[in-house]
Design an enzyme around this catalytic site. Structure first.
Site, PDB file in Angstrom:
ATOM      1  N   THR A  13       0.836  -1.195   0.000  1.00  0.00           N
ATOM      2  CA  THR A  13       0.000   0.000   0.000  1.00  0.00           C
ATOM      3  C   THR A  13       0.871   1.244   0.000  1.00  0.00           C
ATOM      4  O   THR A  13       0.403   2.342   0.270  1.00  0.00           O
ATOM      5  CB  THR A  13      -0.916   0.025   1.244  1.00  0.00           C
ATOM      6  OG1 THR A  13      -0.095  -0.096   2.419  1.00  0.00           O
ATOM      7  CG2 THR A  13      -1.896  -1.119   1.205  1.00  0.00           C
ATOM      8  N   SER A 253       6.599   6.987   7.999  1.00  0.00           N
ATOM      9  CA  SER A 253       5.452   6.301   7.445  1.00  0.00           C
ATOM     10  C   SER A 253       5.455   6.410   5.937  1.00  0.00           C
ATOM     11  O   SER A 253       6.265   7.115   5.348  1.00  0.00           O
ATOM     12  CB  SER A 253       4.159   6.893   7.989  1.00  0.00           C
ATOM     13  OG  SER A 253       3.881   8.106   7.319  1.00  0.00           O
ATOM     14  N   LYS A 254       4.561   5.672   5.365  1.00  0.00           N
ATOM     15  CA  LYS A 254       4.493   5.622   3.913  1.00  0.00           C
ATOM     16  C   LYS A 254       4.207   6.979   3.301  1.00  0.00           C
ATOM     17  O   LYS A 254       4.394   7.185   2.118  1.00  0.00           O
ATOM     18  CB  LYS A 254       3.391   4.656   3.505  1.00  0.00           C
ATOM     19  CG  LYS A 254       3.761   3.235   3.818  1.00  0.00           C
ATOM     20  CD  LYS A 254       2.577   2.313   3.762  1.00  0.00           C
ATOM     21  CE  LYS A 254       3.024   0.910   4.175  1.00  0.00           C
ATOM     22  NZ  LYS A 254       1.924   0.019   4.395  1.00  0.00           N
ATOM     23  N   ARG A 255       3.725   7.856   4.102  1.00  0.00           N
ATOM     24  CA  ARG A 255       3.316   9.137   3.540  1.00  0.00           C
ATOM     25  C   ARG A 255       4.456  10.135   3.473  1.00  0.00           C
ATOM     26  O   ARG A 255       4.307  11.240   2.989  1.00  0.00           O
ATOM     27  CB  ARG A 255       2.161   9.697   4.355  1.00  0.00           C
ATOM     28  CG  ARG A 255       1.016   8.686   4.393  1.00  0.00           C
ATOM     29  CD  ARG A 255      -0.121   9.127   5.230  1.00  0.00           C
ATOM     30  NE  ARG A 255      -0.758  10.323   4.692  1.00  0.00           N
ATOM     31  CZ  ARG A 255      -1.842  10.853   5.198  1.00  0.00           C
ATOM     32  NH1 ARG A 255      -2.425  10.290   6.227  1.00  0.00           N
ATOM     33  NH2 ARG A 255      -2.357  11.951   4.687  1.00  0.00           N
TER      34      ARG A 255
END
Length: 486
Positions: A13, A253-255
């Site tokens: 994701t 985080s992925k963001r």
RNA sequence: GGCGCCAUCGUCUAGCGGUUAGGACGCCGGCCUCUCAAGCCGGUAACACGGGUUCGAUUCCCGUUGGCGCUACCA
């Protein structure tokens, strides 16, 4: 081969970032040191957020870092499939077992009802709402009858009383009171398993016996342990890594795009440097050594010596680490790694001749340790252009547009036309004696020459550079630069 | 709010009752030098606070404060 089996279970994701990469590395090192197996399992059950692009990117980054998996996508293995989405049918039987043994029960509360009760609660109480176990007391008969009526239901795990404890390899003994946990949903009303349940079933089926993951999973662990036991299995060993914080103090985080592994690859970082850096985030070798190859890490690394403190990612230290690794590459290796970047920029063709290759290696050799990243090679693109150099206006104003610069360049042009061989040694001799003749220090002569030939005020050693460029280009550039002088 | 984890230079860390609290990155200064890097030398900078325990706490215990994480029919 030992029977240690570890796994990395990323969900596709987002891109692979430093945090996940470090978890991957620690798993990989542990497997490698023990002669065990490193399994890669993709947790892609969240169909909305999972994409194949992310999956491919993760695999590519893992390969680039050198973290080969022994079982998983593309390589297969005895316990596949390794994409969770393809394991769908495996879970129902386990759920049936739990239902039959009474370890789990059907819950007919709809998400809307739950939301309502949760909402009513939070307005009156500060503490978080836990499932009120409304359906827990349903008899088996009632439960089955309701299901037959077609009422939709989720399946919840009946959390036993008491406490659940485990001895974590990095955290030490961790203990929870089971009353902290509500009866977690293990199967949604559409029959699909939820995360905690799917993980346990997959870990059981894949014979995972050592779980190394981020400490954000620490509260999942007692739930999973209870599930392992309810399924009649001995839980694995656990090691929970402290989290990596971004410089704003929050978890990576992925963001946060800047910390994606692929981003560093594009910026010209070496995988060795990334691996080395993340290994040292929360861990130090016993002798204090800092520059460690994957092989050295394999022998030195000890999971039990990892600090429990979350550490903050420091881009400066990573950059320094990268310099150390660039310096370790020999000329041939460095050239190999530079080639794709030069091609991408159209500075060299797809096919290069032996002569071109030899010349390129000489360029790389002359540039020496001036590359902080592979991409820095583009700062030296003037090496690759026929005649045109981009003149930096600041450099021109500071050096060429000074009184006397024109005379220096003209004199140099004459000397360099006449110098018999264009080797660094004879060039140095010629230029230094020219400077003497002018009554100037060598630097005063070399700097205008540098700007004339390279377009800027910083470059590799001038004599080597001139020699490499060759008489023709050098003279052309001096002539061109003459236009700026005086 | 509850639960869990954590607390040494700005950052990564060493330390495991007695140390001038060590190293690395960064930063500052110097050396080298044709510039820029690199390299070399030197400097800056820390035990969160309060109680205990002890002859003696950075180290052990408790508390406070602070930080982070978790708290879904997401993973």
């Amino acid at each position: 081969m030992s029977d240690i089996r570890v796994r990395l279970a990323p969900s596709p994701t987002g891109f692979l970032h430093l945090g996940v990469a470090r978890t991957a590395l620690y798993n990989w090192l542990t497997a490698r040191a023990a002669g065990g197996s490193f399994v890669l399992r993709i947790e892609d059950t969240d169909r909305q957020r999972s994409t194949d692009e992310f999956l491919q990117a993760i695999l590519e980054d893992m390969r680039w870092l050198g973290l080969q998996w022994d079982e998983g996508p593309e390589v297969g293995g005895s316990y596949g499939p390794y994409l969770q989405s393809e394991r769908g049918t495996n879970y129902a039987g386990y759920i049936e077992r739990l239902l039959a043994s009474g370890a789990a029960y059907r819950c007919f509360c709809s998400p809307e009802e739950l939301e309502e009760r949760r909402g009513a609660h939070s307005s009156t109480e500060a503490a978080a709402w836990k499932y009120d176990r409304k359906c827990e007391s349903l008899s088996t008969e009632e439960s089955i009858a309701l299901a037959r009526e077609g009422r939709s239901f989720a399946v919840r795990f009946r959390v036993p009383g008491g406490r659940t404890a485990f001895d974590d390899v990095v955290q030490g003994r961790v203990e929870f009171d089971n009353s902290e946990f509500d009866d977690l949903v293990i199967a949604r009303s559409d029959g699909t398993p939820t995360y905690n349940f799917a993980v346990v079933v997959d870990d059981i089926e894949m014979r995972i016996n050592y779980v190394i993951r981020g400490s954000d999973h620490i509260t999942n662990t007692p739930r999973q342990i209870m599930l392992w036991r309810a399924l009649g299995q001995e839980p694995p060993e656990f090691a929970h890594m402290p989290l990596i914080l971004a410089q704003d103090g929050l978890v990576l985080s992925k963001r946060r795009g800047a910390v994606a592994i692929g981003e560093y690859r594009r910026r010209g970082y070496l995988p060795e440097a990334i691996v080395n850096y993340i290994a040292l985030l929360g861990w130090a070798a016993s002798d204090g050594g800092e520059i460690l190859s994957p092989d050295e890490l394999t022998t030195e690394f000890e999971l039990s010596k990892i600090s429990r403190t979350a550490s903050t990612f420091d881009p400066d230290k990573l950059a320094w680490m990268n310099v150390q690794w660039v310096k370790k590459l020999d000329v041939a290796d460095r050239t190999d790694r530079l080639l794709p970047i030069l091609r991408e920029e159209g500075l060299v063709g797809d096919e290069i001749s032996g002569d071109e290759r030899a010349w390129l290696e000489r360029v790389v050799n002359v540039i020496d340790d001036r590359l902080k990243t592979l991409r820095d090679i583009l700062e030296f693109d003037w090496f690759f252009l026929a005649t045109d150099v981009d003149y930096d206006s600041i450099a021109v104003n500071k050096v060429l547009a000074k009184p006397g610069a024109g005379d220096i360049l003209a004199g140099l042009h004459k000397e360099l036309s006449a110098v018999s061989d264009f080797t660094p040694e004879s060039l140095e001799l010629t230029i230094r004696s020219f400077a003497d003749g002018m009554g100037l220090s060598a630097g005063k002569v070399i700097q205008p020459l540098r700007v004339a030939v390279t377009g800027g005020t910083a470059s590799p050693g001038m004599f080597e550079t001139l020699s490499l460029l060759g008489r023709e280009k050098v003279l052309q550039r001096i002539e061109k630069a003459g236009e700026f002088a005086d």
